[in-house]
Design an enzyme around this catalytic site. Structure first.
Site, mmCIF file in Angstrom:
data_model
loop_
_atom_site.group_PDB
_atom_site.id
_atom_site.type_symbol
_atom_site.label_atom_id
_atom_site.label_comp_id
_atom_site.label_asym_id
_atom_site.label_seq_id
_atom_site.Cartn_x
_atom_site.Cartn_y
_atom_site.Cartn_z
ATOM 1 N N ASP A 134 38.030 50.104 42.745
ATOM 2 C CA ASP A 134 37.429 49.539 43.957
ATOM 3 C C ASP A 134 37.679 50.494 45.129
ATOM 4 O OD1 ASP A 134 37.192 48.041 46.468
ATOM 5 O OD2 ASP A 134 36.863 46.314 45.169
ATOM 6 N N ASP B 82 39.215 48.954 48.441
ATOM 7 C CA ASP B 82 40.630 48.600 48.281
ATOM 8 C C ASP B 82 41.508 49.847 48.218
ATOM 9 O OD1 ASP B 82 40.244 45.906 48.374
ATOM 10 O OD2 ASP B 82 40.265 45.604 46.199
ATOM 11 N N THR C 211 27.853 36.566 42.070
ATOM 12 C CA THR C 211 26.477 36.994 41.752
ATOM 13 C C THR C 211 26.333 38.508 41.742
ATOM 14 O OG1 THR C 211 25.842 37.046 44.066
ATOM 15 C CG2 THR C 211 25.600 34.927 42.929
ATOM 16 N N ARG D 117 29.664 42.609 48.292
ATOM 17 C CA ARG D 117 29.093 42.067 47.059
ATOM 18 C C ARG D 117 29.703 40.705 46.808
ATOM 19 N NH1 ARG D 117 28.968 45.810 41.849
ATOM 20 N NH2 ARG D 117 31.182 45.420 41.897
HETATM 21 C C1 PRP Z 1 31.458 48.222 47.005
HETATM 22 C C2 PRP Z 1 30.988 49.627 47.292
HETATM 23 C C3 PRP Z 1 29.500 49.448 47.483
HETATM 24 C C4 PRP Z 1 29.189 48.349 46.514
HETATM 25 C C5 PRP Z 1 28.547 48.954 45.305
HETATM 26 O O1 PRP Z 1 31.582 47.513 48.179
HETATM 27 O O2 PRP Z 1 31.616 50.224 48.395
HETATM 28 O O3 PRP Z 1 29.136 49.076 48.794
HETATM 29 O O4 PRP Z 1 30.426 47.727 46.162
HETATM 30 O O5 PRP Z 1 28.161 47.985 44.435
HETATM 31 P P1 PRP Z 1 26.647 47.673 44.081
HETATM 32 O O6 PRP Z 1 25.963 48.990 43.857
HETATM 33 O O7 PRP Z 1 26.763 46.864 42.826
HETATM 34 O O8 PRP Z 1 26.052 46.889 45.197
HETATM 35 P P2 PRP Z 1 32.182 46.024 48.221
HETATM 36 O O9 PRP Z 1 31.068 45.046 48.098
HETATM 37 O O10 PRP Z 1 33.299 45.909 47.250
HETATM 38 O O11 PRP Z 1 32.678 45.897 49.705
HETATM 39 P P3 PRP Z 1 33.815 46.712 50.475
HETATM 40 O O12 PRP Z 1 33.300 48.115 50.709
HETATM 41 O O13 PRP Z 1 33.936 45.941 51.736
HETATM 42 O O14 PRP Z 1 35.073 46.702 49.652
HETATM 43 N N1 URA Z 2 32.339 48.904 43.962
HETATM 44 C C1 URA Z 2 33.455 49.657 43.824
HETATM 45 O O1 URA Z 2 34.218 49.831 44.779
HETATM 46 N N2 URA Z 2 33.711 50.172 42.614
HETATM 47 C C2 URA Z 2 32.901 49.996 41.563
HETATM 48 O O2 URA Z 2 33.196 50.535 40.471
HETATM 49 C C3 URA Z 2 31.749 49.223 41.729
HETATM 50 C C4 URA Z 2 31.483 48.696 42.943
#
Ligand code: PRP
Ligand code: URA
Length: 209
Positions: free
Chosen positions: A200, A203, A108, A104
């Protein structure tokens, strides 16, 4: 319209409580996600078709059943989706695993695709797209778009925790996709985090916070 299933099994709900807890460290968080993924896989595969077979027991011939050769594909959304794959493969070891890489954009909140690799026989597989978090829904919508674009016809979405906004978004763009959850939470905050959520997921899984 696709259905939304929230698994209220006591073991899933119990483990989810400790996953949510901010005092749960990386090792335990990862183990709990793995366990909940197995339990969810058990529920999600209830409708797999069976076929009759005979097997010789030490005593006699038994009329029994095996899964009717249905081909399954798992598609974790990188990176947090990876945390659920092994738990599912423990129950469905023959599943093939594709990957969709999305992050993400922090400004944005829109998903940006950086990787895609799927099994070659996409058309004949039932796919489960996997991500612990369904927040705005942007990542799940984009991942399902990518899998559909490559020929997949039968797709389910499996997440741990969702916000109502994310569920609505998936239903808007992919109304035929059933969604499987461990919890439907209250809302999103101004940063696009699920409230109360679990923070998160990526993380917390990989200790990168
Ligand atoms: C997080 C999560 C989803 C997304 C959800 O990933 O694991 O993929 O956000 O958010 P959304 O429904 O608003 O799209 P992130 O983009 O943080 O990436 P990561 O898994 O690499 O930490
Ligand atoms: N991605 C995450 O990992 N946690 C949230 O709460 C939303 C998006």
């Amino acid at each position: 319209m696709g259905k939304v299933y929230v698994f209220d099994h006591p073991l899933i709900q119990h483990k989810l409580t400790y996953i949510r807890d901010k005092n749960t460290g990386t090792k335990e968080f990862r183990e709990l996600i793995d366990e909940v993924a197995s339990l969810m896989a058990f529920e999600i595969t209830r409708d797999l078709p069976l076929q009759d077979v005979q097997v010789e027991t030490p005593v006699a011939t038994a009329n029994s059943k095996v899964i009717a050769g249905k081909k399954l594909g798992l598609v974790p959304i990188l990176r947090a989706g990876l945390g659920m794959v092994d738990g599912i493969l423990k129950l469905i070891p023959a599943a093939k695993v594709g990957h969709v890489g999305l992050y993400r954009d922090p400004e944005t909140l829109k998903p940006v695709e950086y990787y895609i690799k799927l099994p070659s026989d996409v058309e004949v597989r039932e796919f489960i797209v996997i991500d612990p978090m369904l927040a705005t829904g942007g990542s799940a919508v984009e991942a399902i778009n990518s899998v559909k674009k490559r020929g997949a016809k039968n797709i389910k979405l499996m997440c741990l925790v969702a916000a109502p906004e994310g569920v609505e978004e998936v239903q808007k763009y992919h109304p035929e996709v059933d969604i499987y959850l461990a919890a439907m939470d209250e809302k999103l905050n101004s940063k696009g985090y699920i409230v109360p959520g679990l923070g998160d997921a990526g993380d917390r899984l990989y200790g990168t916070k």
